[in-house]
Write a protein that holds these residues in place. Structure first.
Motif, PDB file in Angstrom:
ATOM      1  N   ALA A  98       0.717  -1.376   0.146  1.00 23.53           N
ATOM      2  CA  ALA A  98      -0.121   0.219   0.003  1.00 23.53           C
ATOM      3  C   ALA A  98       0.735   1.170  -0.380  1.00 23.53           C
ATOM      4  CB  ALA A  98      -1.133   0.360   1.123  1.00 23.53           C
ATOM      5  N   ALA A  99       2.235   1.430   0.538  1.00 20.11           N
ATOM      6  CA  ALA A  99       3.039   2.254   1.027  1.00 20.11           C
ATOM      7  C   ALA A  99       2.163   4.024   1.070  1.00 20.11           C
ATOM      8  CB  ALA A  99       3.528   2.513  -0.808  1.00 20.11           C
ATOM      9  N   SER A 100       2.451   5.142  -0.160  1.00 24.86           N
ATOM     10  CA  SER A 100       1.570   6.198   0.317  1.00 24.86           C
ATOM     11  C   SER A 100       0.303   6.130   0.784  1.00 24.86           C
ATOM     12  CB  SER A 100       2.641   6.946  -0.305  1.00 24.86           C
ATOM     13  OG  SER A 100       2.434   6.689  -2.073  1.00 24.86           O
ATOM     14  N   GLY A 101      -0.852   4.610  -0.352  1.00 32.59           N
ATOM     15  CA  GLY A 101      -1.823   4.998  -0.232  1.00 32.59           C
ATOM     16  C   GLY A 101      -2.404   3.902  -1.163  1.00 32.59           C
ATOM     17  N   ILE A 102      -3.291   3.625  -1.032  1.00 35.40           N
ATOM     18  CA  ILE A 102      -4.080   3.067  -1.600  1.00 35.40           C
ATOM     19  C   ILE A 102      -5.403   2.167  -1.656  1.00 35.40           C
ATOM     20  CG2 ILE A 102      -3.217   0.809  -0.780  1.00 35.40           C
ATOM     21  CD1 ILE A 102      -3.249   0.710  -4.470  1.00 35.40           C
ATOM     22  N   ILE A 103      -6.547   2.643  -1.972  1.00 33.53           N
ATOM     23  CA  ILE A 103      -7.675   2.201  -2.255  1.00 33.53           C
ATOM     24  C   ILE A 103      -8.005   1.304  -2.888  1.00 33.53           C
ATOM     25  CG2 ILE A 103      -9.971   3.031  -2.059  1.00 33.53           C
ATOM     26  CD1 ILE A 103      -9.775   5.403  -2.244  1.00 33.53           C
ATOM     27  N   HIS A 104      -8.638  -0.437  -2.145  1.00 35.31           N
ATOM     28  CA  HIS A 104      -9.112  -1.367  -2.698  1.00 35.31           C
ATOM     29  C   HIS A 104      -9.844  -2.000  -1.868  1.00 35.31           C
ATOM     30  CE1 HIS A 104      -7.015  -4.852  -0.114  1.00 35.31           C
ATOM     31  NE2 HIS A 104      -7.058  -3.483   0.590  1.00 35.31           N
ATOM     32  N   SER A 105     -10.402  -2.809  -3.194  1.00 29.42           N
ATOM     33  CA  SER A 105     -11.237  -4.497  -2.477  1.00 29.42           C
ATOM     34  C   SER A 105     -11.146  -5.158  -2.703  1.00 29.42           C
ATOM     35  CB  SER A 105     -13.007  -3.490  -3.613  1.00 29.42           C
ATOM     36  OG  SER A 105     -12.195  -4.175  -4.641  1.00 29.42           O
ATOM     37  N   GLU A 106     -11.975  -6.248  -1.866  1.00 31.56           N
ATOM     38  CA  GLU A 106     -11.953  -7.292  -2.094  1.00 31.56           C
ATOM     39  C   GLU A 106     -12.578  -7.873  -1.547  1.00 31.56           C
ATOM     40  OE1 GLU A 106      -7.424  -7.880   0.378  1.00 31.56           O
ATOM     41  OE2 GLU A 106      -8.847  -6.886   1.440  1.00 31.56           O
ATOM     42  N   MET A 107     -13.093  -9.157  -3.027  1.00 29.76           N
ATOM     43  CA  MET A 107     -14.729  -9.753  -2.796  1.00 29.76           C
ATOM     44  C   MET A 107     -14.789 -11.326  -2.984  1.00 29.76           C
ATOM     45  SD  MET A 107     -16.254  -6.692  -2.181  1.00 29.76           S
ATOM     46  CE  MET A 107     -17.874  -7.197  -2.305  1.00 29.76           C
ATOM     47  N   PRO A 108     -15.250 -12.049  -2.370  1.00 33.90           N
ATOM     48  CA  PRO A 108     -14.718 -13.612  -2.379  1.00 33.90           C
ATOM     49  C   PRO A 108     -15.705 -13.601  -3.261  1.00 33.90           C
ATOM     50  CG  PRO A 108     -16.152 -12.827  -0.062  1.00 33.90           C
ATOM     51  CD  PRO A 108     -15.721 -11.645  -1.176  1.00 33.90           C
ATOM     52  N   GLU A 109     -15.500 -15.478  -3.618  1.00 37.97           N
ATOM     53  CA  GLU A 109     -15.988 -15.839  -4.502  1.00 37.97           C
ATOM     54  C   GLU A 109     -16.030 -17.455  -4.327  1.00 37.97           C
ATOM     55  OE1 GLU A 109     -14.483 -15.297  -9.091  1.00 37.97           O
ATOM     56  OE2 GLU A 109     -15.428 -12.704  -8.616  1.00 37.97           O
ATOM     57  N   GLN A 110     -17.550 -18.306  -3.706  1.00 29.20           N
ATOM     58  CA  GLN A 110     -16.365 -19.582  -3.301  1.00 29.20           C
ATOM     59  C   GLN A 110     -16.939 -20.385  -3.803  1.00 29.20           C
ATOM     60  OE1 GLN A 110     -19.085 -21.296  -3.679  1.00 29.20           O
ATOM     61  NE2 GLN A 110     -20.394 -20.562  -4.439  1.00 29.20           N
ATOM     62  N   GLU A 111     -15.795 -21.494  -3.953  1.00 28.60           N
ATOM     63  CA  GLU A 111     -16.122 -22.550  -5.179  1.00 28.60           C
ATOM     64  C   GLU A 111     -16.641 -23.954  -3.861  1.00 28.60           C
ATOM     65  OE1 GLU A 111     -11.965 -22.892  -6.277  1.00 28.60           O
ATOM     66  OE2 GLU A 111     -12.672 -22.425  -7.854  1.00 28.60           O
ATOM     67  N   GLU A 112     -17.984 -24.575  -4.488  1.00 24.65           N
ATOM     68  CA  GLU A 112     -18.657 -25.238  -3.895  1.00 24.65           C
ATOM     69  C   GLU A 112     -18.689 -24.703  -2.318  1.00 24.65           C
ATOM     70  OE1 GLU A 112     -16.217 -29.344  -3.309  1.00 24.65           O
ATOM     71  OE2 GLU A 112     -16.365 -28.956  -6.427  1.00 24.65           O
ATOM     72  N   GLY A 113     -18.822 -23.643  -2.368  1.00 19.12           N
ATOM     73  CA  GLY A 113     -19.914 -23.045  -0.874  1.00 19.12           C
ATOM     74  C   GLY A 113     -18.485 -22.172   0.157  1.00 19.12           C
ATOM     75  N   LEU A 114     -16.811 -22.558  -0.707  1.00 18.06           N
ATOM     76  CA  LEU A 114     -16.649 -23.342   0.440  1.00 18.06           C
ATOM     77  C   LEU A 114     -15.593 -21.717   0.449  1.00 18.06           C
ATOM     78  CD1 LEU A 114     -14.820 -23.963   3.225  1.00 18.06           C
ATOM     79  CD2 LEU A 114     -13.338 -25.184   1.791  1.00 18.06           C
ATOM     80  N   LEU A 115     -14.539 -20.517   1.197  1.00 14.02           N
ATOM     81  CA  LEU A 115     -14.028 -19.785   1.296  1.00 14.02           C
ATOM     82  C   LEU A 115     -13.459 -19.909   2.832  1.00 14.02           C
ATOM     83  CD1 LEU A 115     -13.441 -16.662  -0.697  1.00 14.02           C
ATOM     84  CD2 LEU A 115     -14.483 -15.946   1.664  1.00 14.02           C
TER      85      LEU A 115
END
Length: 282
Positions: A99-116
């Motif tokens: 990230a260092a000086s700055g970042i904006i991010h998103s992390e969105m899950p995508e399950q496989e066979e209902g599992l993450l």
């Protein structure tokens, strides 16, 4: 030359909590039991077969002053950030975001066979690098070296170098990390080098491990902080899965403020001000 074997100095179980848009996880480093293990600021373990535990994911949010490391055990995580990076981390893959000086991010899950399931580790940056340009490394499972041992033990080498000379795919000159993902069938042994002077831990997600033939074994769901030394010897008492992580301590002041980790409170307050004014990301 005689090796100096590491032993277990502390066991941490962590705390159940929620982050992002209600994602259920266990915070092992960065919680009440263990605030940090320099240079590691936080370790979260997440894993569920109930979509309601994780489906909200982590909508856009800012970071400054450190690195996030996401390793997926099952399912996928879709990443997008203000620097223009986008990708999907699949099972066995890793994302190392500076990230260092700055970042904006998103992390969105995508399950496989209902599992993450997976881990997220926060790694501190030295003061000299906290305001440097952000970087992004995303490595697929296929690109990570898998070391096979005769007794069935396997090591996925994410960062650092093993005793057998296999090297990780991650470039990090700041804390010289070792990050190994290990599957060890019952009865197998790991004899590994770990650089002296580096802080190190094991987190066991499944099974039972004995380190250096001591009386107290590590149970599933426990993090073991290791003593100093240059080598680690452990035995899997049951079929086991764990990560072995080490890094060079920075020995610098740490000021935490939610998504920002700097050296002083004033720098954290500046990060919040920059985010509110739209100046966090250049």
């Amino acid at each position: 030359m005689t090796e100096k074997l590491r032993t277990v100095t502390r066991i941490v179980r962590g705390d159940a909590t929620a982050d992002g848009a209600g994602v259920q996880l266990k915070r092992i480093i960065g919680g009440a039991e263990l605030d940090m293990l320099d240079p590691f600021l936080m370790l979260d373990a997440f894993g569920s077969d109930k979509p309601q535990d994780y489906i909200g994911g982590f909508p856009p949010h800012p970071h400054r002053g450190f690195e996030t490391v996401t390793y997926m055990l099952a399912g996928k995580m879709r990443h997008q950030d203000s620097a223009g990076n986008a990708g999907v981390i699949e099972a066995g893959g890793v994302q190392w975001m500076t990230a260092a000086s700055g970042i904006i991010h998103s992390e969105m899950p995508e399950q496989e066979e209902g599992l993450l399931a997976g881990y997220q580790l926060w790694v501190n940056l030295p003061a000299s690098e906290k305001m440097s340009a952000p970087r992004y490394q995303e490595i697929s499972a296929e690109a990570i070296t898998v070391e096979q041992h005769d007794d069935g033990l396997t090591i996925r080498v994410v960062a650092g170098e093993t005793r057998q000379g296999n090297t990780g795919v991650i470039d990090n000159p700041f804390v010289d990390p070792l990050y190994l993902v290990v599957d060890a069938p019952a009865g197998s042994q790991l004899n590994e080098q770990v650089k002296e002077g580096h802080n190190a831990f094991i987190y066991l997600s499944k099974g039972k491990l004995n380190v250096a033939d001591t009386a107290r074994s590590i149970q599933a769901g426990e993090l073991a902080v290791l003593s100093d030394g240059d080598a680690l010897r452990l035995t899997a008492e049951q079929d086991s899965s764990f990560i072995l992580v080490s890094g060079k301590p920075l020995n610098e002041p740490v000021a935490k403020g939610g998504p920002f980790v700097m050296n002083t409170r004033a720098e954290v307050e500046q990060a919040f001000a920059d985010y509110r004014s739209g100046q966090l990301v250049q």
